[in-house]
Motif scaffolding. Structure first.
Motif, PDB file in Angstrom:
ATOM      1  N   TRP A   1      34.529  23.813   5.396  1.00 45.47           N
ATOM      2  CA  TRP A   1      35.954  23.895   5.589  1.00 45.47           C
ATOM      3  C   TRP A   1      36.620  24.303   4.310  1.00 45.47           C
ATOM      4  CZ3 TRP A   1      33.960  18.758   6.358  1.00 45.47           C
ATOM      5  CH2 TRP A   1      34.384  17.807   5.454  1.00 45.47           C
ATOM      6  N   LEU A   2      37.856  24.700   4.405  1.00 48.70           N
ATOM      7  CA  LEU A   2      38.558  25.275   3.262  1.00 48.70           C
ATOM      8  C   LEU A   2      39.913  24.618   3.117  1.00 48.70           C
ATOM      9  CD1 LEU A   2      38.902  27.464   1.039  1.00 48.70           C
ATOM     10  CD2 LEU A   2      39.714  29.002   2.844  1.00 48.70           C
ATOM     11  N   GLY A   3      40.272  24.316   1.893  1.00 48.28           N
ATOM     12  CA  GLY A   3      41.593  23.792   1.596  1.00 48.28           C
ATOM     13  C   GLY A   3      42.177  24.509   0.395  1.00 48.28           C
ATOM     14  N   VAL A   4      43.167  25.357   0.634  1.00 47.90           N
ATOM     15  CA  VAL A   4      43.856  26.095  -0.433  1.00 47.90           C
ATOM     16  C   VAL A   4      45.308  26.306  -0.041  1.00 47.90           C
ATOM     17  CG1 VAL A   4      41.866  27.360  -1.361  1.00 47.90           C
ATOM     18  CG2 VAL A   4      43.146  28.330   0.534  1.00 47.90           C
TER      19      VAL A   4
ATOM     20  N   PHE B   1      54.796  31.903   2.849  1.00 45.42           N
ATOM     21  CA  PHE B   1      55.159  30.527   3.140  1.00 45.42           C
ATOM     22  C   PHE B   1      54.553  30.081   4.472  1.00 45.42           C
ATOM     23  CE2 PHE B   1      58.020  27.332   4.953  1.00 45.42           C
ATOM     24  CZ  PHE B   1      57.960  26.379   3.949  1.00 45.42           C
ATOM     25  N   GLY B   2      53.995  28.884   4.486  1.00 46.29           N
ATOM     26  CA  GLY B   2      53.434  28.333   5.718  1.00 46.29           C
ATOM     27  C   GLY B   2      52.005  28.745   6.003  1.00 46.29           C
ATOM     28  N   THR B   3      51.343  29.420   5.064  1.00 45.87           N
ATOM     29  CA  THR B   3      49.970  29.867   5.313  1.00 45.87           C
ATOM     30  C   THR B   3      48.943  29.078   4.508  1.00 45.87           C
ATOM     31  OG1 THR B   3      50.219  31.628   3.682  1.00 45.87           O
ATOM     32  CG2 THR B   3      50.650  32.190   5.988  1.00 45.87           C
ATOM     33  N   THR B   4      49.293  27.878   4.082  1.00 45.11           N
ATOM     34  CA  THR B   4      48.333  27.001   3.423  1.00 45.11           C
ATOM     35  C   THR B   4      47.220  26.659   4.405  1.00 45.11           C
ATOM     36  OG1 THR B   4      49.957  26.059   1.919  1.00 45.11           O
ATOM     37  CG2 THR B   4      48.058  24.687   2.429  1.00 45.11           C
ATOM     38  N   LEU B   5      45.979  26.670   3.949  1.00 44.59           N
ATOM     39  CA  LEU B   5      44.836  26.275   4.770  1.00 44.59           C
ATOM     40  C   LEU B   5      44.355  24.920   4.275  1.00 44.59           C
ATOM     41  CD1 LEU B   5      42.916  29.670   4.766  1.00 44.59           C
ATOM     42  CD2 LEU B   5      44.297  28.718   6.610  1.00 44.59           C
ATOM     43  N   ASN B   6      44.398  23.941   5.120  1.00 46.44           N
ATOM     44  CA  ASN B   6      43.955  22.603   4.744  1.00 46.44           C
ATOM     45  C   ASN B   6      43.133  22.017   5.886  1.00 46.44           C
ATOM     46  OD1 ASN B   6      43.605  20.340   3.175  1.00 46.44           O
ATOM     47  ND2 ASN B   6      45.558  19.426   3.743  1.00 46.44           N
ATOM     48  N   GLU B   7      41.965  22.620   6.116  1.00 42.89           N
ATOM     49  CA  GLU B   7      41.098  22.174   7.198  1.00 42.89           C
ATOM     50  C   GLU B   7      40.523  20.803   6.855  1.00 42.89           C
ATOM     51  OE1 GLU B   7      39.423  26.407   8.812  1.00 42.89           O
ATOM     52  OE2 GLU B   7      38.431  25.549   7.071  1.00 42.89           O
ATOM     53  N   SER B   8      40.328  19.988   7.868  1.00 42.22           N
ATOM     54  CA  SER B   8      39.781  18.649   7.648  1.00 42.22           C
ATOM     55  C   SER B   8      38.469  18.436   8.382  1.00 42.22           C
ATOM     56  CB  SER B   8      40.798  17.590   8.076  1.00 42.22           C
ATOM     57  OG  SER B   8      41.106  17.735   9.447  1.00 42.22           O
ATOM     58  N   THR B   9      37.960  19.478   9.022  1.00 41.09           N
ATOM     59  CA  THR B   9      36.670  19.402   9.698  1.00 41.09           C
ATOM     60  C   THR B   9      35.938  20.729   9.514  1.00 41.09           C
ATOM     61  OG1 THR B   9      37.558  20.249  11.793  1.00 41.09           O
ATOM     62  CG2 THR B   9      37.573  17.852  11.502  1.00 41.09           C
ATOM     63  N   TRP B  10      34.649  20.703   9.812  1.00 38.75           N
ATOM     64  CA  TRP B  10      33.870  21.932   9.768  1.00 38.75           C
ATOM     65  C   TRP B  10      34.351  22.861  10.865  1.00 38.75           C
ATOM     66  CZ3 TRP B  10      31.195  22.748   5.601  1.00 38.75           C
ATOM     67  CH2 TRP B  10      30.640  21.673   4.904  1.00 38.75           C
ATOM     68  N   THR B  11      34.504  24.124  10.535  1.00 40.86           N
ATOM     69  CA  THR B  11      34.841  25.140  11.521  1.00 40.86           C
ATOM     70  C   THR B  11      33.882  26.302  11.357  1.00 40.86           C
ATOM     71  OG1 THR B  11      36.468  26.140  10.044  1.00 40.86           O
ATOM     72  CG2 THR B  11      37.294  24.541  11.630  1.00 40.86           C
ATOM     73  N   GLN B  12      33.571  26.957  12.443  1.00 40.79           N
ATOM     74  CA  GLN B  12      32.653  28.087  12.392  1.00 40.79           C
ATOM     75  C   GLN B  12      33.435  29.379  12.244  1.00 40.79           C
ATOM     76  OE1 GLN B  12      29.587  28.167  15.359  1.00 40.79           O
ATOM     77  NE2 GLN B  12      29.362  30.370  15.199  1.00 40.79           N
TER      78      GLN B  12
ATOM     79  N   GLY C   1      39.334  23.002  -1.810  1.00 38.54           N
ATOM     80  CA  GLY C   1      38.590  24.250  -2.030  1.00 38.54           C
ATOM     81  C   GLY C   1      37.584  24.526  -0.933  1.00 38.54           C
ATOM     82  N   TRP C   2      36.521  25.250  -1.291  1.00 35.74           N
ATOM     83  CA  TRP C   2      35.483  25.631  -0.328  1.00 35.74           C
ATOM     84  C   TRP C   2      34.519  24.477  -0.091  1.00 35.74           C
ATOM     85  CZ3 TRP C   2      35.770  29.793   2.515  1.00 35.74           C
ATOM     86  CH2 TRP C   2      36.283  30.980   2.028  1.00 35.74           C
ATOM     87  N   ASN C   3      34.130  24.307   1.148  1.00 38.94           N
ATOM     88  CA  ASN C   3      33.006  23.471   1.549  1.00 38.94           C
ATOM     89  C   ASN C   3      32.208  24.339   2.510  1.00 38.94           C
ATOM     90  OD1 ASN C   3      33.695  20.520   0.592  1.00 38.94           O
ATOM     91  ND2 ASN C   3      35.590  21.484   1.280  1.00 38.94           N
ATOM     92  N   ILE C   4      31.040  24.802   2.089  1.00 39.83           N
ATOM     93  CA  ILE C   4      30.281  25.795   2.854  1.00 39.83           C
ATOM     94  C   ILE C   4      28.904  25.220   3.171  1.00 39.83           C
ATOM     95  CG2 ILE C   4      29.265  28.105   2.807  1.00 39.83           C
ATOM     96  CD1 ILE C   4      31.511  28.841   0.788  1.00 39.83           C
ATOM     97  N   ASP C   5      28.468  25.398   4.414  1.00 39.08           N
ATOM     98  CA  ASP C   5      27.178  24.880   4.844  1.00 39.08           C
ATOM     99  C   ASP C   5      26.646  25.772   5.966  1.00 39.08           C
ATOM    100  OD1 ASP C   5      25.010  23.176   4.978  1.00 39.08           O
ATOM    101  OD2 ASP C   5      26.038  21.662   6.166  1.00 39.08           O
ATOM    102  N   ASP C   6      25.340  25.795   6.101  1.00 40.55           N
ATOM    103  CA  ASP C   6      24.677  26.485   7.208  1.00 40.55           C
ATOM    104  C   ASP C   6      25.053  27.960   7.325  1.00 40.55           C
ATOM    105  OD1 ASP C   6      23.335  24.174   7.891  1.00 40.55           O
ATOM    106  OD2 ASP C   6      24.842  23.549   9.337  1.00 40.55           O
ATOM    107  N   VAL C   7      24.886  28.690   6.244  1.00 44.42           N
ATOM    108  CA  VAL C   7      25.142  30.131   6.261  1.00 44.42           C
ATOM    109  C   VAL C   7      23.980  30.825   6.965  1.00 44.42           C
ATOM    110  CG1 VAL C   7      25.411  32.183   4.829  1.00 44.42           C
ATOM    111  CG2 VAL C   7      26.496  30.030   4.147  1.00 44.42           C
ATOM    112  N   GLU C   8      24.288  31.671   7.916  1.00 45.49           N
ATOM    113  CA  GLU C   8      23.283  32.463   8.621  1.00 45.49           C
ATOM    114  C   GLU C   8      23.627  33.935   8.485  1.00 45.49           C
ATOM    115  OE1 GLU C   8      22.691  31.365  12.684  1.00 45.49           O
ATOM    116  OE2 GLU C   8      22.624  29.238  12.218  1.00 45.49           O
ATOM    117  N   ILE C   9      22.617  34.742   8.252  1.00 49.00           N
ATOM    118  CA  ILE C   9      22.802  36.192   8.184  1.00 49.00           C
ATOM    119  C   ILE C   9      21.942  36.784   9.296  1.00 49.00           C
ATOM    120  CG2 ILE C   9      22.533  38.250   6.779  1.00 49.00           C
ATOM    121  CD1 ILE C   9      22.754  36.282   4.328  1.00 49.00           C
ATOM    122  N   TRP C  10      22.569  37.505  10.166  1.00 49.59           N
ATOM    123  CA  TRP C  10      21.895  38.080  11.326  1.00 49.59           C
ATOM    124  C   TRP C  10      21.870  39.595  11.206  1.00 49.59           C
ATOM    125  CZ3 TRP C  10      21.915  35.514  16.601  1.00 49.59           C
ATOM    126  CH2 TRP C  10      21.971  34.142  16.486  1.00 49.59           C
TER     127      TRP C  10
END
Length: 91
Positions: free
Chosen positions: A1-4, A33-44, A76-85
Protein backbone atom coordinates in the motif's frame (compact mmCIF):
# COMPACT_ATOMS: atom_id res chain seq x y z
CA UNK A 1 0.00 0.00 0.00
CA UNK A 2 1.02 3.58 -0.49
CA UNK A 3 0.74 6.67 1.64
CA UNK A 4 1.84 10.01 0.16
CA UNK A 5 0.56 13.53 -0.14
CA UNK A 6 -0.26 14.75 -3.62
CA UNK A 7 2.64 15.31 -6.01
CA UNK A 8 3.08 18.96 -5.08
CA UNK A 9 4.59 17.71 -1.79
CA UNK A 10 5.53 14.02 -2.20
CA UNK A 11 6.72 12.11 -5.25
CA UNK A 12 6.14 8.39 -5.76
CA UNK A 13 6.90 6.72 -9.09
CA UNK A 14 7.08 3.30 -10.71
CA UNK A 15 9.60 3.26 -13.56
CA UNK A 16 11.04 0.85 -16.12
CA UNK A 17 14.39 0.79 -17.88
CA UNK A 18 16.14 -1.48 -20.34
CA UNK A 19 19.63 -0.13 -19.64
CA UNK A 20 19.58 1.01 -15.99
CA UNK A 21 20.28 4.60 -17.03
CA UNK A 22 17.26 5.91 -18.94
CA UNK A 23 13.95 5.47 -17.10
CA UNK A 24 10.35 5.65 -18.29
CA UNK A 25 7.69 6.53 -15.74
CA UNK A 26 4.83 4.03 -15.86
CA UNK A 27 2.91 5.51 -12.90
CA UNK A 28 3.28 8.47 -10.55
CA UNK A 29 1.10 9.87 -7.82
CA UNK A 30 -1.32 12.54 -8.99
CA UNK A 31 -1.04 16.22 -8.20
CA UNK A 32 -3.69 18.61 -7.08
CA UNK A 33 -5.76 19.22 -4.01
CA UNK A 34 -7.57 16.14 -2.73
CA UNK A 35 -5.29 13.59 -4.41
CA UNK A 36 -3.43 12.41 -1.31
CA UNK A 37 -3.06 8.61 -1.28
CA UNK A 38 -3.31 7.12 2.18
CA UNK A 39 -4.15 3.45 1.70
CA UNK A 40 -4.57 1.39 4.85
CA UNK A 41 -4.72 -2.08 3.32
CA UNK A 42 -2.97 -4.06 0.61
CA UNK A 43 -4.34 -3.33 -2.84
CA UNK A 44 -3.50 -5.04 -6.10
CA UNK A 45 -2.20 -3.00 -9.01
CA UNK A 46 -1.28 -4.15 -12.51
CA UNK A 47 0.77 -2.19 -15.03
CA UNK A 48 1.40 -3.01 -18.67
CA UNK A 49 5.11 -2.46 -19.35
CA UNK A 50 5.11 -4.18 -22.73
CA UNK A 51 5.80 -0.95 -24.63
CA UNK A 52 9.16 -0.78 -22.87
CA UNK A 53 9.90 -4.44 -22.13
CA UNK A 54 8.90 -6.39 -25.24
CA UNK A 55 11.85 -8.06 -26.98
CA UNK A 56 14.37 -6.63 -24.48
CA UNK A 57 17.03 -8.95 -23.01
CA UNK A 58 17.07 -7.03 -19.70
CA UNK A 59 14.39 -5.00 -17.95
CA UNK A 60 14.84 -3.09 -14.70
CA UNK A 61 12.00 -1.98 -12.43
CA UNK A 62 12.14 0.59 -9.66
CA UNK A 63 9.74 2.11 -7.21
CA UNK A 64 10.88 5.58 -6.21
CA UNK A 65 9.96 7.64 -3.18
CA UNK A 66 11.10 11.26 -3.00
CA UNK A 67 11.40 14.17 -3.08
CA UNK A 68 9.15 14.81 -0.11
CA UNK A 69 8.44 17.62 2.30
CA UNK A 70 8.63 17.32 6.07
CA UNK A 71 5.37 18.94 7.10
CA UNK A 72 3.00 15.94 6.85
CA UNK A 73 4.40 12.42 6.86
CA UNK A 74 2.71 9.32 5.48
CA UNK A 75 4.00 5.74 5.45
CA UNK A 76 5.37 5.73 1.88
CA UNK A 77 5.64 2.54 -0.17
CA UNK A 78 4.79 -0.89 1.19
CA UNK A 79 5.40 -3.38 -1.63
CA UNK A 80 4.99 -7.16 -1.54
CA UNK A 81 4.45 -10.07 -3.93
CA UNK A 82 5.72 -8.51 -7.14
CA UNK A 83 5.02 -10.71 -10.17
CA UNK A 84 6.32 -10.19 -13.68
CA UNK A 85 4.40 -11.98 -16.40
CA UNK A 86 5.44 -12.54 -19.98
CA UNK A 87 2.80 -13.52 -22.48
CA UNK A 88 3.83 -15.38 -25.61
CA UNK A 89 2.13 -13.85 -28.64
CA UNK A 90 -0.20 -15.98 -30.73
CA UNK A 91 0.97 -16.58 -34.27
Amino acid sequence: WLGVEHASYDHARFQVSTNGTSWVTIWENPSGFGTTLNESTWTQHSYDISAEADHQPTVYLRWMMGETDGSVQYHGWNIDDVEIWGVEPAF
